[in-house]
Enzyme design. Structure first.
Site, mmCIF file in Angstrom:
data_model
loop_
_atom_site.group_PDB
_atom_site.id
_atom_site.type_symbol
_atom_site.label_atom_id
_atom_site.label_comp_id
_atom_site.label_asym_id
_atom_site.label_seq_id
_atom_site.Cartn_x
_atom_site.Cartn_y
_atom_site.Cartn_z
ATOM 1 N N ASP A 13 18.743 59.573 31.181
ATOM 2 C CA ASP A 13 19.887 60.442 30.926
ATOM 3 C C ASP A 13 20.806 60.358 32.154
ATOM 4 O O ASP A 13 20.398 59.846 33.195
ATOM 5 C CB ASP A 13 19.350 61.871 30.722
ATOM 6 C CG ASP A 13 20.462 62.881 30.541
ATOM 7 O OD1 ASP A 13 21.426 62.566 29.833
ATOM 8 O OD2 ASP A 13 20.377 63.983 31.114
ATOM 9 N N LYS A 14 22.028 60.856 32.034
ATOM 10 C CA LYS A 14 22.955 60.826 33.175
ATOM 11 C C LYS A 14 23.050 62.190 33.851
ATOM 12 O O LYS A 14 22.637 62.361 34.992
ATOM 13 C CB LYS A 14 24.345 60.374 32.718
ATOM 14 C CG LYS A 14 25.382 60.364 33.841
ATOM 15 C CD LYS A 14 26.768 60.074 33.332
ATOM 16 C CE LYS A 14 27.367 61.257 32.610
ATOM 17 N NZ LYS A 14 27.731 62.373 33.521
ATOM 18 N N THR A 15 23.575 63.167 33.122
ATOM 19 C CA THR A 15 23.880 64.471 33.706
ATOM 20 C C THR A 15 22.610 65.188 34.151
ATOM 21 O O THR A 15 21.729 65.448 33.349
ATOM 22 C CB THR A 15 24.625 65.347 32.684
ATOM 23 O OG1 THR A 15 25.672 64.571 32.116
ATOM 24 C CG2 THR A 15 25.182 66.584 33.332
ATOM 25 N N PHE B 219 43.839 68.654 26.776
ATOM 26 C CA PHE B 219 43.218 67.320 26.773
ATOM 27 C C PHE B 219 42.444 67.115 25.474
ATOM 28 O O PHE B 219 41.761 68.008 24.996
ATOM 29 C CB PHE B 219 42.257 67.202 27.964
ATOM 30 C CG PHE B 219 41.516 65.898 28.029
ATOM 31 C CD1 PHE B 219 42.029 64.824 28.741
ATOM 32 C CD2 PHE B 219 40.302 65.729 27.371
ATOM 33 C CE1 PHE B 219 41.346 63.625 28.806
ATOM 34 C CE2 PHE B 219 39.616 64.531 27.425
ATOM 35 C CZ PHE B 219 40.143 63.474 28.139
ATOM 36 N N LYS C 47 43.614 61.448 25.704
ATOM 37 C CA LYS C 47 43.131 61.149 27.067
ATOM 38 C C LYS C 47 44.086 61.665 28.153
ATOM 39 O O LYS C 47 44.181 61.087 29.235
ATOM 40 C CB LYS C 47 42.908 59.638 27.256
ATOM 41 C CG LYS C 47 41.753 59.092 26.439
ATOM 42 C CD LYS C 47 41.513 57.632 26.775
ATOM 43 C CE LYS C 47 40.249 57.100 26.147
ATOM 44 N NZ LYS C 47 40.201 57.162 24.706
ATOM 45 N N LYS D 169 48.783 64.859 33.522
ATOM 46 C CA LYS D 169 47.765 64.018 34.176
ATOM 47 C C LYS D 169 46.888 63.416 33.091
ATOM 48 O O LYS D 169 46.704 64.028 32.018
ATOM 49 C CB LYS D 169 46.927 64.828 35.171
ATOM 50 C CG LYS D 169 46.020 65.851 34.535
ATOM 51 C CD LYS D 169 45.190 66.580 35.570
ATOM 52 C CE LYS D 169 44.279 67.599 34.886
ATOM 53 N NZ LYS D 169 43.761 68.601 35.760
ATOM 54 N N ASP E 18 27.642 62.304 27.300
ATOM 55 C CA ASP E 18 28.948 62.485 27.935
ATOM 56 C C ASP E 18 29.972 61.443 27.474
ATOM 57 O O ASP E 18 29.651 60.504 26.765
ATOM 58 C CB ASP E 18 28.789 62.422 29.455
ATOM 59 C CG ASP E 18 29.691 63.430 30.161
ATOM 60 O OD1 ASP E 18 30.715 63.805 29.567
ATOM 61 O OD2 ASP E 18 29.376 63.832 31.291
ATOM 62 N N ASP F 105 16.402 65.446 31.919
ATOM 63 C CA ASP F 105 16.186 66.789 32.474
ATOM 64 C C ASP F 105 16.557 67.895 31.494
ATOM 65 O O ASP F 105 16.338 69.067 31.779
ATOM 66 C CB ASP F 105 17.021 66.969 33.748
ATOM 67 C CG ASP F 105 18.495 67.158 33.445
ATOM 68 O OD1 ASP F 105 19.126 68.060 34.007
ATOM 69 O OD2 ASP F 105 19.034 66.391 32.610
ATOM 70 N N ASN G 96 18.234 68.153 25.384
ATOM 71 C CA ASN G 96 18.698 67.051 24.536
ATOM 72 C C ASN G 96 17.955 65.741 24.816
ATOM 73 O O ASN G 96 18.151 64.752 24.118
ATOM 74 C CB ASN G 96 20.212 66.836 24.718
ATOM 75 C CG ASN G 96 20.589 66.502 26.149
ATOM 76 O OD1 ASN G 96 20.017 67.037 27.086
ATOM 77 N ND2 ASN G 96 21.517 65.615 26.337
#
Length: 1027
Positions: free
Chosen positions: A371-373, A524, A529, A548, A659, A765, A768
């Site tokens: 996982d990333k986050t 956004f 984007k 932005k 993400d 962690d 999910n």
């Protein structure tokens, strides 16, 4: 009105918790203020990671044991001894070893289940506050800031003034952005939370389903005139597993237990059987084949005389030692030792082994899915770079930005005296200061961040809000990136101190408050984007449009320049999330014209979104480029060297995250998951078979290229071209799957296992990640700040991602190599005595008479050889520091060489040679009595086994020496009691000693010579590192 009860997810004191029984999911009506509807039933709201319950424990454990071929074989063997014609000796010689093996297994499983139960109980006993009244059929819960939501709920009220709240959902969907949630309008308007108990209303909701991004329902208040009905969507929900990030909320419980969205997205825990255990099981089947062949040969040499079928069964029992019953118990006890060693390792503190049945799996991982986050990243954003085209400011030069901002506002506040001729330096300085000021002001205004004030014990909330007290202020926003940008503008002197729906306040370094009116805001979206805002400066009346967004869309919106593309590329390569900031000044008439067209477009019935987008795009032209910002999602400690180690060990790393694509790609670059010299192929969004075919062909033409693909495209590819896609993806050095649903993560793990046949390890962690962790061959949970759900469901729990390197390179490698050596030695020990029995039977006219009886046969595999053989679990070929320094050593294990048919055959040949040598030696050297054969051969056998253990050991441990000496002492001491099997007077003679010495020397010396020659002329790879 408030009282506490254990809930999260457990509400065990209440009638509504009774299990609602089976049946398919149906739409749900939750009644509020209807005492007559007290019969509402919900499934029990508990987390349960146990494999068994009280009733299924013993049947389940026994079933899992007897599905192993050789455990079932030994059960049949022990049962056969109740038949008089088949009995070969005392019943205890068969039932005691089997009972011991099963007892060890049952105790180990019971300990793990109890631990699991205690962990689950801790989570299930979290306390929540409840709003209640007599006769109220529904459950209203108070959830405070930073508390986890325990059940799927409808959001009724919030303490926040703006009438909304933010949720952190990274444990549910893996996304770092906070989600805005809105309460039901008519319940938010009630004076107090207690009034919820006075109204008559109901919630009608769709049936429980797996979709975490959508919800359909209605809220109807019946006691108003006329009845009020409001539609409910995902914005009105609080899903279990999310965390309230702002204020205190009140919700009504909708779904619990197995009907929770988070639970429906996870799979049931399964009993994992290691690949090593399956290989050992396969070897025992080969040994069983050998057993049958030897028994048939013995009967055939008797020319199938008499009741030959009974003779076959007797020979099967006689040679049953070919399959060692002690193998299973040795391996199981070995696993317990490995688990204990992992827990005791001071270099990976806090590591917990939750499943002690598969430590060998850690030594053979080919694919790591992470996982990333929260696993690779800390989910904490740091502002790293401000680029103005001609000059860039990094972390070390932010004081220059601060001085520019300070100079601008001090000049404005002081009326400067007229200077006859300002120097060129001053002009340049002033120009640069104004450029920096414009950039910082744009960043401070273009966002959706709201400052919130909380009491800090000294100042109360109202006073803090009035005084804009810095120590009481926290920022709330849907994205942590935005908070990082606003915190950075505060650090350089321009502070966001207030915001509501229509205005914003900034504070300058000179404590002056700048007021801005928010005229329009364009949020956004994943499609656009970009985000924009139109504000009016109250002091000057100037109207400015700030925007932005991502460089890919902003490049066509800003005025022509020659640096944007190059600098965006440079910053992206550093793993920074890049945003392009631009502005456009608008005249009053220009804005009024835009507003009229914008309002008209929003009122149109047909193609509303397209018309609105067209009107906004009319403003998005020739905007002035102000700056680029670079924000970094801080990686966990030592993520880069850990990933480098894993890559060098031959492990392919795939990142599966919920993400956004841009965020995932940035993290992959930043963590060096994708190396600097590797290309990245971003798989285009495909919706049908044709598009998927074209995109796969485009990808096929690229070589040594990392793949980035979204969950939607992945689903289409797997639907039509599963085999082709997996074949291409497995060739990639790294794969990043973004916007993955929890069930998709598990599906990818399953496909990797099926397509490659290799072992997978999943690391995560969050809640999910549970499905992926449970589906993988080896699940590792990182115990993060956001709860323990993944950690509780995993086979191994670590506190930091960097500990994974040592867990695999050191403990995984050692566990696999030790178990391989241990299993082959136990097989060798059994084959030796079986070879001796075969030689004995063939010499004495193929009689089915046992060579050793009673305690000799049990003692051989227990007190006489057990300790030295089991001490092999302490052996290691290299020091742990060397294993970490040379991860290539791990790559050797992926071929499965420590336990293969080749090594098995070598040990079989050694066993046959030694067993034959000992038996024929004893037959040649004995003089008169049969009891002397038993004494000579059994003593030689014990000494041979002890010497063979010494030959196998690579690094001596003091416990190994103790085990060898203890076993020898036990044998010598027991000879006094074995007078019915061994002639005690004979073993005290010199004749006995020289005969035993000669036989032992002949059986062991050639192997010592072979080992020396092999080490001398064909040393293994690790020996070069240790020499």
């Amino acid at each position: 009105w408030r009282w506490s009860l254990p809930l999260s997810p457990r509400l065990e004191c209440c009638e509504w918790l009774r299990c609602c029984g089976g049946g398919e999911a149906r739409p749900r009506t939750v009644w509020l203020g209807h005492p007559e509807k007290r019969d509402q039933r919900y499934p029990r709201n508990v987390i349960n990671n146990q494999k068994y319950n009280f009733f299924t424990f013993l049947p389940g454990v026994l079933f899992n044991q007897f599905k192993y071929f050789f455990n079932l074989y030994f059960l049949l063997l022990a049962c056969s001894q109740f038949v008089p014609e088949m009995r070969l000796g005392a019943l205890y010689t068969y039932w005691v070893p089997l009972g011991f093996v099963l007892a060890v297994t049952v105790i180990r499983e019971a300990v793990e289940e109890i631990r699991c139960y205690v962990r689950d109980k801790e989570v299930n006993s979290q306390v929540y506050s409840r709003l209640t009244a007599r006769g109220q059929p529904s459950v209203f819960l108070f959830i405070t800031q930073n508390q986890r939501v325990p059940a799927d709920m409808i959001f009724l009220r919030t303490s926040e003034k703006n009438g909304s709240c933010f949720l952190r959902t990274d444990q549910l969907d893996g996304e770092t952005d906070w989600k805005l949630r809105l309460p039901v309008a008519c319940t938010q308007r009630l004076p107090t939370a207690a009034d919820l108990l006075q109204i008559r209303s109901y919630v009608y909701a769709e049936e429980p389903n797996i979709d975490i991004h959508n919800f359909v329902g209605t809220f109807t208040r019946e006691d108003s005139d006329p009845p009020i009905s409001e539609s409910l969507s995902i914005e009105n929900t609080l899903w279990a597993g999310t965390v309230v990030a702002s204020g205190t909320v009140v919700g009504v419980v909708l779904y619990t237990g197995r009907e929770l969205r988070s639970v429906m997205n996870t799979s049931n825990p399964r009993s994992k059987i290691g690949l090593f255990d399956l290989e050992v099981n396969c070897l025992t089947k080969i040994l069983f084949g050998a057993l049958v062949v030897v028994s048939l040969v013995m009967v055939a040499l008797q020319h199938f005389a008499g009741r030959w079928y009974l003779q076959i069964i007797r020979f099967l029992l006689l040679f049953s030692n070919i399959i060692p019953i002690s193998l299973r118990v040795n391996l199981d006890m070995g696993k317990i030792v490995y688990s204990w060693v992992i827990r005791r390792d001071s270099k990976i503190p806090g590591t917990v082994v939750r499943s002690s049945t598969i430590p060998e799996q850690l030594g053979r991982i080919s694919y790591l899915l992470t996982d990333k986050t929260g696993t690779l990243t800390q989910n904490e954003m740091i502002f790293k770079r401000l680029h103005l085209g001609t000059v860039a400011y990094g972390l070390d030069s932010m004081d220059e930005v601060q001085s520019h901002i300070f100079s601008i506002y001090t000049q404005q506040s002081q009326d400067p005296p007229a200077q006859k001729g300002p120097t060129l330096t001053t002009k340049v300085r002033r120009t640069m200061s104004s450029r920096v000021h414009e950039a910082v002001k744009a960043i401070a205004l273009c966002h959706n961040v709201t400052p919130v004030y909380e009491s800090n014990g000294v100042t109360d909330q109202a006073e803090a809000e009035k005084q804009y007290e810095d120590s009481c202020r926290v920022y709330q926003a849907s994205s942590p990136d935005e908070v990082a940008l606003v915190q950075w503008t505060e650090s350089v002197g321009l502070t966001l101190v207030g915001r509501d729906q229509s205005s914003m306040q900034l504070r300058t370094p000179g404590d002056q408050i700048l007021n801005f009116t928010i005229l329009q805001i364009f949020p956004f979206t994943y499609e656009s984007k970009r985000m924009g805002i139109i504000v009016r400066d109250e002091s000057t009346g100037e109207i400015t449009f700030y925007m932005k967004g991502a460089d890919v869309v902003m490049a066509g919106i800003v005025q022509y320049n020659d640096w944007l593309e190059e600098e965006c590329g440079n910053m992206a390569r550093e793993g920074l999330r890049v945003l392009v900031v631009a502005k456009k000044s608008l005249a009053e008439e220009q804005y009024q014209d835009f507003e009229a067209r914008y309002v008209q477009a929003k009122l149109s019935v047909h193609d509303r979104s397209l018309k609105v987008a067209t009107v906004i795009e009319s403003l998005e032209m020739e905007m002035e480029l102000l700056c680029l910002t670079g924000v970094e999602d801080q990686l966990q400690a030592d993520v880069r060297p850990t990933l480098e180690t894993l890559r060098n060990a031959g492990i392919k790393v795939w990142m599966l995250t919920g993400d956004k694509l841009e965020t995932a790609t940035c993290t992959a670059k930043n963590a060096h998951l994708v190396t600097r010299n590797q290309d990245i192929h971003v798989f285009r969004l495909v919706t049908n078979r044709g598009e998927a075919h074209l995109e796969l062909n485009a990808f096929r033409r690229k070589h040594d290229c990392a793949l980035v693909i979204s969950g939607d495209s992945l689903e289409v590819c797997l639907k039509y071209y599963e085999y082709e896609f997996m074949e291409l993806a497995c060739q990639c050095p790294a794969v990043v799957c973004c916007r993955c649903a929890p069930t998709q993560k598990a599906q990818i793990v399953r496909l990797l296992q099926e397509r490659t046949g290799k072992l997978t390890c999943a690391v995560g962690d969050g809640g999910n990640d549970v499905s992926m962790i449970q589906e993988s061959d080896c699940g590792v949970g990182v115990e993060g700040k956001e709860g323990k759900q993944a950690s509780l469901a995993a086979d191994f729990s670590i506190t930091q991602f960097k500990h994974l390197g040592r867990l695999l390179m050191v403990h995984g490698r050692n566990s696999y190599k030790r178990s391989a050596a241990l299993s082959q030695f136990v097989i060798h020990r059994s084959l030796c005595i079986s070879t001796m029995q075969a030689v004995f039977s063939s010499v004495f006219y193929f009689a089915s008479v046992p060579l050793y009886q009673g305690f000799l046969i049990i003692g051989y595999s227990t007190i006489y050889t057990m300790f030295p053989v089991f001490s092999l679990v302490l052996d290691k070929d290299v020091k742990s520091e060397v294993a970490m320094l040379y991860p290539e050593l791990y790559k050797d294990l992926l071929k499965g060489r420590p336990l293969s048919y080749k090594t098995f055959l070598i040990w079989v040949l050694i066993s046959i040679y030694q067993g034959s040598t000992i038996m024929y030696g004893a037959l040649l050297l004995f003089e008169s009595e049969f009891v002397h054969i038993v004494a000579i051969s059994f003593t030689s056998l014990i000494l041979t086994e002890l010497l063979m253990v010494a030959l196998t050991i690579q690094t001596w441990h003091w416990l190994m020496t103790v085990a060898e000496l203890l076993s020898l002492a036990c044998y010598i001491a027991s000879l006094v009691f074995l007078h019915e099997f061994i002639d005690v007077y004979f073993i005290a003679t010199l004749s006995f000693l020289w005969k035993v010495s000669v036989i032992t020397l002949v059986s062991c010396l050639p192997l010592y010579v072979l080992k020396y020659l092999r080490r001398r002329f064909s040393p293994p790879s690790y020996s070069k590192l240790t020499s």
